[in-house]
Design an enzyme around this catalytic site. Structure first.
Site, mmCIF file in Angstrom:
data_model
loop_
_atom_site.group_PDB
_atom_site.id
_atom_site.type_symbol
_atom_site.label_atom_id
_atom_site.label_comp_id
_atom_site.label_asym_id
_atom_site.label_seq_id
_atom_site.Cartn_x
_atom_site.Cartn_y
_atom_site.Cartn_z
ATOM 1 N N ILE A 6 0.866 -1.186 0.000
ATOM 2 C CA ILE A 6 0.000 0.000 0.000
ATOM 3 C C ILE A 6 0.895 1.226 0.000
ATOM 4 C CG2 ILE A 6 -1.872 1.227 1.171
ATOM 5 C CD1 ILE A 6 -2.393 -1.439 2.718
ATOM 6 N N SER A 11 -0.781 8.510 6.583
ATOM 7 C CA SER A 11 -1.980 9.128 7.175
ATOM 8 C C SER A 11 -3.198 8.739 6.346
ATOM 9 C CB SER A 11 -1.847 10.657 7.213
ATOM 10 O OG SER A 11 -1.774 11.178 5.890
ATOM 11 N N TYR A 140 -5.943 19.003 -10.299
ATOM 12 C CA TYR A 140 -5.995 17.802 -9.459
ATOM 13 C C TYR A 140 -6.968 16.797 -10.064
ATOM 14 C CZ TYR A 140 -7.460 14.770 -5.621
ATOM 15 O OH TYR A 140 -7.785 13.675 -4.856
#
Length: 249
Positions: A6, A11, A140
């Site tokens: 991962i 966080s 984004y």
């Protein structure tokens, strides 16, 4: 014991996903740009490695140390909320280098082994902002929409080799550091035309009423992608994400 790599586990969604897979008995290779082992429960099944998706050498090193894996979760990324007119070229490049090209680089590090083994699962975490036009997150959004398109074609390419490919689309989450990480890139508060729009966006980031996405929602969606052979290509994560996807259908 199945294993998962991962990215972006320091966080938010990545951290919660790593915790969930550990709780459910998997070997977890949790990667971060700046490794912090103490943020995850101590476990013999946990390996914490440095991986910067913009650094090919760190990707190669992490994947070599990880060994044979069953699932890759591309979660690492960052956001920036800036009007198109005002975004700095370096910020735009960084968004694509991290969110899009970084995902591509980690994919290329694992796909040969998955293809040769005729097994494996890819889970790319993007965003529900790709489902409809929104102000201030244009670049984004474009970087994440590119990952959606890449993933859709990759799913077709990998199907003959028995490799499953999925997209997890989280909604708005006050629990993550998206807003905090986006703030250094913010421009336009001194512009009288853009200021009201930007102030409204900041207030929205901090609002936690109504349907939102929790980190646990994303972890469960990733778990479904990793373990359910009948999971769909696109999996919404969070109450708002489910709503948005239904509206976009």
């Amino acid at each position: 014991m199945p294993s998962v790599v991962i990215t972006g586990c320091s966080s938010g969604f990545g951290l919660e996903t790593a915790k969930l897979f550990l709780e459910r008995g998997w070997k977890v290779i949790a990667t971060m740009r700046n490794p912090k082992a103490d943020i995850l429960p101590a476990s013999d099944n946990l390996v914490v490695l440095r991986l910067d998706v913009t650094d090919p050498a760190s990707i190669a090193s992490a994947m070599e140390q990880a060994g044979e894996i069953d699932v890759l979760v591309n979660n690492a990324g960052f956001g920036a909320a800036v009007p198109v007119e005002l975004i700095k070229p370096e910020t735009a490049r960084q968004l694509f280098e991290t969110n899009t090209l970084g995902t591509l680089a980690t994919l290329q590090a694992v796909l040969p082994k998955f293809r040769e083994r005729r097994a494996g699962v890819i889970v790319n975490v993007t965003s529900t902002v790709t489902l409809k036009p929104l102000p201030l997150v244009s670049v984004y959004r474009a970087s994440k929409a590119a990952v959606n398109a890449l993933t859709e074609s990759l799913a077709v390419e990998m199907e003959p080799f028995g490799v499953r490919v999925h997209i997890v689309l989280p909604g708005r989450s006050p629990e993550t550091q998206f807003g905090e990480n986006a703030m250094p890139h913010l421009r336009g508060l001194d512009n009288p035309d853009y200021k009201p729009l930007i102030e409204g966006m900041i207030a929205n980031f901090r609002e936690d009423s109504g349907p939102v996405t929790h980190a646990g929602d994303v972890a469960e969606a990733v778990w479904r992608a990793a373990t359910d052979a009948n999971a769909p290509l696109r999996i919404p994560a969070g109450a708002d994400a489910v709503q948005w996807m239904a509206e976009a259908a």
